[in-house]
Scaffold this active site. Structure first.
Site, PDB file in Angstrom:
ATOM      1  CB  ALA A  32      15.614  -2.412  -3.479  1.00 12.08           C
ATOM      2  N   GLY A  73      15.117   0.948  -7.771  1.00  6.02           N
ATOM      3  CA  GLY A  73      16.183   0.114  -8.311  1.00  6.02           C
ATOM      4  C   GLY A  73      15.855  -0.419  -9.699  1.00  6.02           C
ATOM      5  CD  GLU A 132      18.769   3.376  -8.178  1.00  5.97           C
ATOM      6  OE1 GLU A 132      18.250   2.429  -7.542  1.00  5.97           O
ATOM      7  OE2 GLU A 132      19.525   4.202  -7.654  1.00  5.97           O
ATOM      8  CD  GLU A 171      14.790   4.798  -5.144  1.00  5.98           C
ATOM      9  OE1 GLU A 171      14.192   5.781  -5.641  1.00  5.98           O
ATOM     10  OE2 GLU A 171      15.357   3.944  -5.830  1.00  5.98           O
TER      11      GLU A 171
HETATM   12  C1  LIG Z   1      21.803  -3.597   7.556  1.00  6.83           C
HETATM   13  C2  LIG Z   1      22.276  -2.429   6.771  1.00  6.83           C
HETATM   14  C3  LIG Z   1      22.571  -2.802   5.381  1.00  6.83           C
HETATM   15  C4  LIG Z   1      22.973  -1.625   4.607  1.00  6.83           C
HETATM   16  C5  LIG Z   1      23.151  -2.003   3.205  1.00  6.83           C
HETATM   17  C6  LIG Z   1      22.658  -0.978   2.328  1.00  6.83           C
HETATM   18  C7  LIG Z   1      22.771  -1.390   0.917  1.00  6.83           C
HETATM   19  C8  LIG Z   1      21.498  -1.101   0.308  1.00  6.83           C
HETATM   20  C9  LIG Z   1      21.642  -0.946  -1.170  1.00  6.83           C
HETATM   21  C10 LIG Z   1      20.298  -0.644  -1.635  1.00  6.83           C
HETATM   22  C11 LIG Z   1      20.263  -0.191  -3.051  1.00  6.83           C
HETATM   23  C12 LIG Z   1      19.019   0.618  -3.186  1.00  6.83           C
HETATM   24  C13 LIG Z   1      18.370   0.464  -4.495  1.00  6.83           C
HETATM   25  C14 LIG Z   1      17.153   1.324  -4.706  1.00  6.83           C
HETATM   26  O1  LIG Z   1      17.543   2.642  -4.948  1.00  6.83           O
HETATM   27  C15 LIG Z   1      16.188   1.282  -3.574  1.00  6.83           C
HETATM   28  C16 LIG Z   1      14.801   0.925  -4.004  1.00  6.83           C
HETATM   29  O2  LIG Z   1      14.550   0.508  -5.088  1.00  6.83           O
HETATM   30  S1  LIG Z   1      13.591   1.138  -2.846  1.00  6.83           S
HETATM   31  C17 LIG Z   1      12.100   0.679  -3.695  1.00  6.83           C
HETATM   32  C18 LIG Z   1      11.614   1.723  -4.637  1.00  6.83           C
HETATM   33  N1  LIG Z   1      10.341   1.327  -5.189  1.00  6.83           N
HETATM   34  C19 LIG Z   1       9.188   1.632  -4.636  1.00  6.83           C
HETATM   35  O3  LIG Z   1       9.127   2.315  -3.659  1.00  6.83           O
HETATM   36  C20 LIG Z   1       7.949   1.070  -5.284  1.00  6.83           C
HETATM   37  C21 LIG Z   1       7.115   0.380  -4.267  1.00  6.83           C
HETATM   38  N2  LIG Z   1       5.885  -0.165  -4.815  1.00  6.83           N
HETATM   39  C22 LIG Z   1       4.838   0.609  -5.134  1.00  6.83           C
HETATM   40  O4  LIG Z   1       4.838   1.805  -5.030  1.00  6.83           O
HETATM   41  C23 LIG Z   1       3.600  -0.101  -5.590  1.00  6.83           C
HETATM   42  O5  LIG Z   1       3.680  -1.438  -5.195  1.00  6.83           O
HETATM   43  C24 LIG Z   1       3.379  -0.030  -7.129  1.00  6.83           C
HETATM   44  C25 LIG Z   1       4.586  -0.499  -7.876  1.00  6.83           C
HETATM   45  C26 LIG Z   1       3.041   1.403  -7.543  1.00  6.83           C
HETATM   46  C27 LIG Z   1       2.181  -0.940  -7.505  1.00  6.83           C
HETATM   47  O6  LIG Z   1       1.062  -0.602  -6.716  1.00  6.83           O
HETATM   48  P1  LIG Z   1      -0.205  -1.589  -6.636  1.00  6.83           P
HETATM   49  O7  LIG Z   1      -0.530  -2.074  -7.964  1.00  6.83           O
HETATM   50  O8  LIG Z   1      -1.233  -0.856  -5.840  1.00  6.83           O
HETATM   51  O9  LIG Z   1       0.324  -2.856  -5.827  1.00  6.83           O
HETATM   52  P2  LIG Z   1       0.691  -2.953  -4.271  1.00  6.83           P
HETATM   53  O10 LIG Z   1       1.379  -1.725  -3.831  1.00  6.83           O
HETATM   54  O11 LIG Z   1      -0.486  -3.406  -3.513  1.00  6.83           O
HETATM   55  O12 LIG Z   1       1.805  -4.084  -4.279  1.00  6.83           O
HETATM   56  C28 LIG Z   1       1.481  -5.463  -4.457  1.00  6.83           C
HETATM   57  C29 LIG Z   1       2.322  -6.256  -3.486  1.00  6.83           C
HETATM   58  O13 LIG Z   1       3.709  -6.074  -3.816  1.00  6.83           O
HETATM   59  C30 LIG Z   1       4.432  -5.624  -2.677  1.00  6.83           C
HETATM   60  N3  LIG Z   1       5.522  -4.765  -3.140  1.00  6.83           N
HETATM   61  C31 LIG Z   1       5.432  -3.742  -3.997  1.00  6.83           C
HETATM   62  N4  LIG Z   1       6.622  -3.189  -4.208  1.00  6.83           N
HETATM   63  C32 LIG Z   1       7.486  -3.879  -3.461  1.00  6.83           C
HETATM   64  C33 LIG Z   1       8.897  -3.795  -3.259  1.00  6.83           C
HETATM   65  N5  LIG Z   1       9.649  -2.893  -3.889  1.00  6.83           N
HETATM   66  N6  LIG Z   1       9.459  -4.660  -2.397  1.00  6.83           N
HETATM   67  C34 LIG Z   1       8.741  -5.599  -1.758  1.00  6.83           C
HETATM   68  N7  LIG Z   1       7.398  -5.739  -1.913  1.00  6.83           N
HETATM   69  C35 LIG Z   1       6.800  -4.889  -2.767  1.00  6.83           C
HETATM   70  C36 LIG Z   1       3.404  -4.904  -1.845  1.00  6.83           C
HETATM   71  O14 LIG Z   1       3.818  -4.834  -0.506  1.00  6.83           O
HETATM   72  C37 LIG Z   1       2.175  -5.771  -2.051  1.00  6.83           C
HETATM   73  O15 LIG Z   1       2.298  -6.918  -1.244  1.00  6.83           O
HETATM   74  P3  LIG Z   1       1.419  -7.087   0.082  1.00  6.83           P
HETATM   75  O16 LIG Z   1       1.922  -6.024   1.012  1.00  6.83           O
HETATM   76  O17 LIG Z   1       0.001  -6.855  -0.327  1.00  6.83           O
HETATM   77  O18 LIG Z   1       1.734  -8.455   0.542  1.00  6.83           O
END
Ligand SMILES: CCCCCCCCCCCCC[C@H](O)CC(=O)SCCNC(=O)CCNC(=O)[C@H](O)C(C)(C)COP(=O)(O)OP(=O)(O)OC[C@H]1O[C@@H](n2cnc3c(N)ncnc32)[C@H](O)[C@@H]1OP(=O)(O)O
Ligand SMILES: NC(=O)c1ccc[n+]([C@@H]2O[C@H](COP(=O)([O-])OP(=O)(O)OC[C@H]3O[C@@H](n4cnc5c(N)ncnc54)[C@H](O)[C@@H]3O)[C@@H](O)[C@H]2O)c1
Length: 727
Positions: free
Chosen positions: A60, A101, A104, A124
């Site tokens: 997400a 996600g 998923e 997550e």
């Molecule tokens: C108001 C109440 C509302 C309530 C409603 C609720 C409904 C909600 C329904 C939700 C459904 C949930 C679905 C799901 O289960 C939830 C998720 O998916 S949570 C996300 C899970 N994924 C992660 O945690 C992965 C995150 N990313 C990483 O770990 C790393 O980025 C990586 C993939 C291992 C790669 O690492 P690197 O190569 O080192 O790159 P960077 O980390 O530097 O990332 C580059 C750049 O991308 C940005 N970024 C990375 N992932 C995300 C992301 N998922 N979302 C947004 N941005 C992301 C990262 O910040 C970097 O950008 P910068 O910060 O440098 O500008």
């Protein structure tokens, strides 16, 4: 957005949302639209879902959390269900990572194929939430409850090969292969085969009968490893429902768990931590340079001077980063011992498969032992790690300055000393900086880099770049005694012994801290790192018990309150774990055991000073341990030593094991509310007065509270800057 294309009879839907293909609202809208198009097109027989650019979707869009847009339909679960319901085989083609996600979505597909180099996982929990698009219900149906509990409660990323061995990935594409082409061929080969058992919501959890036993096992492990955090426990409870309830009811349990976690301060703290970790690399040294403008020098070789506790670890970090590494001790015995340790450690990493044979061989051949400074004249960067003594360090920097080529950067691993004074021993102060590693330096992820008054933009950019190459969380700070981490930590230890004097024994203080979420309390940490370290620092300052002339009051140093209990311990040989006794005793293991001997030392001291121990609440202990540290953090921000509160928080999470689910000292203060934190600090200041300056409220904290109450942490620095520019 997402892109739609056709390869004859196969529809390809590619997520295109750089850099990581996060599933933002506009992406979700496209995905559902294109799935409908593919479903309706009678010429399409199968559907491939993939990611454009670097990766399959990694989850997400985290930026959308805590904003209403994350709930806007279509949600990820809507897409998961559309993929599963499709009458045509749907195949996830995974390259890069399929996380959260993203995975998923892949679990919604009927089949999953992945590059051998890919990673998969549901991380997550590291954001303080749970997989909220069916992951808690679908993953156990594929890899079993036991594995799913492990995967989801710890949130690790796993190699695709491991996923394949558990049945999550149906086919692996070898490195160099074409994942999209393979997926198209694979999808075509599945046309006409039944999809019933490929729809995971129809499948039951294989080891469901063991649910209670597995739950007990994982709850216990999680309790030990992620102390105090809510998300891992909620994850386990929700996964449990996959074994006990229907898919539909399990999803409802997942939704409720998600709502609870999203509302928790923990998820806000973890999401803050995720972005902070990335934010610190965007460094700024005001008036000198910043990450966007300064260019690093290319560093091919590094010399590490001093191969004691720290030097050995720094040398291993340098070798891991692929640098030719000169290791320096003037004494041949010390040199041999250091080199032996480093070579042995490389072999251990190889045996544990942490590095390949080729990497190990390359690291071994990159070690160059040297026993004189002349031998390192041509290196690009020197990192000095000798005894913590200004005179010795200045002597060495003076010599290095004479010997090394003009472009060599000279860095010190000092943990407290003034970088500008060290630089003054050279004729190249612009090429001098601090690189403060944490012990053990090859394991700990934090690198606190320090710029001096005269450090050049290139020097700063280079040490920051080296930190990145060493895969450290690298934070840039200004120069002052103890820099950020140790300067704040000093007050934490000071206050801890005051609490012993007045009210508690070490194990009581430590319990409050471990209940808060620290893996170890302050006194156990002292024993682990060696109580002699602090004693040496106090000796350097001339304040230990032993150094005082007869007649000096035991509890005063000048006008300041002092507690000599830590001195007594060291003077009685209680140096810590390494000698089997310190604040605790140790009986052949690392487990701390409260020691009646220590109680006796404390009791006798109290009696001598007519101190009657009083009852102390856990709340008071926690406030007294953490608030002086927070107060000092504000002073550090005020002085510009740290550029942002998240720099401090990352130093504390990665250098001092601050529990991530509370964000760090500065974020924790924001969570409590700055007015409340200030109130407690003011009360202590009023009671203690000038003898305890760590309770003197920071001007910045006071100003923020008086003018803005509890502003968002992102606004602290802009508000202060605006205020300063007006005055
Ligand atoms: C108001 C109440 C509302 C309530 C409603 C609720 C409904 C909600 C329904 C939700 C459904 C949930 C679905 C799901 O289960 C939830 C998720 O998916 S949570 C996300 C899970 N994924 C992660 O945690 C992965 C995150 N990313 C990483 O770990 C790393 O980025 C990586 C993939 C291992 C790669 O690492 P690197 O190569 O080192 O790159 P960077 O980390 O530097 O990332 C580059 C750049 O991308 C940005 N970024 C990375 N992932 C995300 C992301 N998922 N979302 C947004 N941005 C992301 C990262 O910040 C970097 O950008 P910068 O910060 O440098 O500008
Ligand atoms: N130990 C820690 O936890 C820790 C953490 C962070 C930073 N530091 C800092 O790192 C530095 C080193 O600490 P340490 O714990 O590794 O010390 P240490 O006593 O374990 O090792 C120092 C080494 O330097 C060598 N040495 C002394 N003079 C030398 C010289 N002129 N040339 C070459 N080698 C010389 C000694 O032989 C010894 O091996 C100190 O500045 C310390 O403050 C220590």
């Amino acid at each position: 957005m997402a892109l739609y294309s056709r390869e004859d009879d196969v529809a390809i839907i590619a997520v295109n949302n750089p850099p990581m293909n996060a599933l933002s609202h506009h992406v979700r809208k496209d995905l559902i639209k294109f799935l409908k198009v593919a479903e309706a097109d009678e010429n399409v027989t199968a559907i491939v879902l993939c990611g454009d650019g670097r990766t399959f979707p990694v989850g997400a869009d985290i930026k959308e959390f805590h904003k209403s847009v994350s709930a806007l339909g279509p949600t990820i679960i809507d897409i998961v269900h559309a993929l599963e319901k499709s009458s045509k085989p749907t195949v996830a083609a995974i390259h890069g990572s399929a996380l959260g996600g993203g995975l998923e979505l892949a679990l919604g597909c009927h089949y999953r194929i992945a590059m051998s180099t890919s990673k998969v996982g549901l991380p997550e929990v590291k954001l303080g939430i749970l997989p909220g698009a069916g992951g808690t219900q679908r993953l156990p149906r594929v890899i079993g409850l036991d594995n799913a509990m492990k995967w989801i409660a710890y949130g690790h990323h796993h190699p695709a090969g491991v996923g394949a061995s558990l049945g999550l990935i149906d086919r692996i594409v070898a490195k160099g292969g074409d994942i999209r082409r393979s997926a198209i061929l694979f999808a075509r080969s599945m046309v006409g085969k039944g999809l019933g058992q490929r729809r995971l919501s129809n499948v039951s959890v294989p080891d469901a009968s063991k649910v209670e036993e597995l739950m007990a096992k994982h709850l216990k492990e999680v309790g030990l490893r992620t102390r105090g955090a809510l998300a891992p426990v909620v994850c386990l409870q929700v996964i449990k429902s996959s074994a006990l309830l229907s898919y539909k009811d399990g999803l409802e349990s997942e939704r409720q768990g998600m709502m609870t976690l999203l509302a928790s301060s923990e998820s806000k703290a973890q999401i803050y931590s995720f972005f902070s970790e990335r934010q610190v690399s965007k460094w700024n040294a005001p008036g000198i340079a910043n990450h966007a403008t300064a260019k690093p020098m290319q560093v091919r070789s590094i010399a590490v001077v001093g191969l004691g506790t720290m030097g050995r670890g720094i040398a291993i970090s340098s070798l891991k980063a692929g640098k030719k590494t000169y290791v320096v001790e003037l004494n041949s015995k010390a040199l041999a011992a250091g080199v032996k340790y480093i070579r042995g450690y490389i072999e251990t990493m190889k045996k544990r498969a942490q590095i390949s044979e080729e990497q190990a061989a390359a690291m071994q051949s990159a070690i160059i032992p040297v026993s004189s400074y002349n031998g390192i004249a041509n290196v690009d960067l020197v990192i000095e790690a000798v005894f913590e003594n200004m005179k010795i360090k200045k002597e060495i920097f003076g010599k290095l300055d004479k010997v090394c080529k003009p472009s060599t950067i000279l860095a010190s691993n000092t943990s407290t000393l003034d970088i500008d004074e060290i630089a003054s021993a050279t004729k190249r102060p612009e090429k001098v900086a601090g690189m403060h590693f944490f012990a053990p330096a090859h394991i700990m992820l934090l690198l606190e880099n320090i710029y001096g008054r005269k450090s050049s933009a290139e020097t700063i950019a280079t040490i920051m770049d080296i930190g990145k190459q060493m895969k450290k969380i690298t934070v840039l700070v200004g120069n002052c005694v103890g820099f950020v981490g140790n300067r704040m930590y000093g007050y934490y230890t000071t206050e801890s012994v005051f609490i012993l004097e007045e009210a508690a024994y070490p194990e009581q203080v430590d319990k409050v801290l471990t209940d808060y979420g620290f893996a170890m309390g302050r006194f156990q940490v002292g024993d682990l790192s060696g109580n002699d370290i602090g004693y040496k620092i106090r000796t350097g300052l001339g304040i230990t018990h032993k150094q005082q002339p007869a007649g000096t009051p035991e509890r005063k140093r000048g006008v300041l309150r002092y507690c000599p209990l830590g001195d007594f311990l060291v003077e009685k040989g209680r140096l810590g774990l390494k000698v089997g006794k310190g604040w605790y005793k140790y009986e052949g293991s690392r487990t701390p055991i409260p020691d009646p001997e220590v109680r006796k030392i404390i009791d006798e001291y109290r009696t001598r000073h007519h101190i009657v121990p009083r009852d102390i609440s856990s709340e008071e202990v926690l406030q007294r341990m953490l608030y002086p540290l927070i107060n000092e953090g504000f002073k550090i921000l005020e002085e510009g030593i740290a550029a942002n509160p998240w720099d401090i928080d990352m130093i504390y999470q990665y250098g001092y094991a601050w529990p991530r689910h509370t964000g760090g000292p500065m974020y924790y203060a924001f969570t409590i509310g700055l007015p409340q934190v200030l109130k407690v600090i003011e009360e202590h200041w009023k009671a203690a007065g000038a003898s305890e300056p760590h309770w003197q409220p920071s001007t910045m904290l006071t100003w923020l509270v008086e003018n803005h109450g509890n502003p968002d942490i992102s606004q602290w620095m802009p508000l202060m800057q605006k205020h300063k520019s007006k005055t």
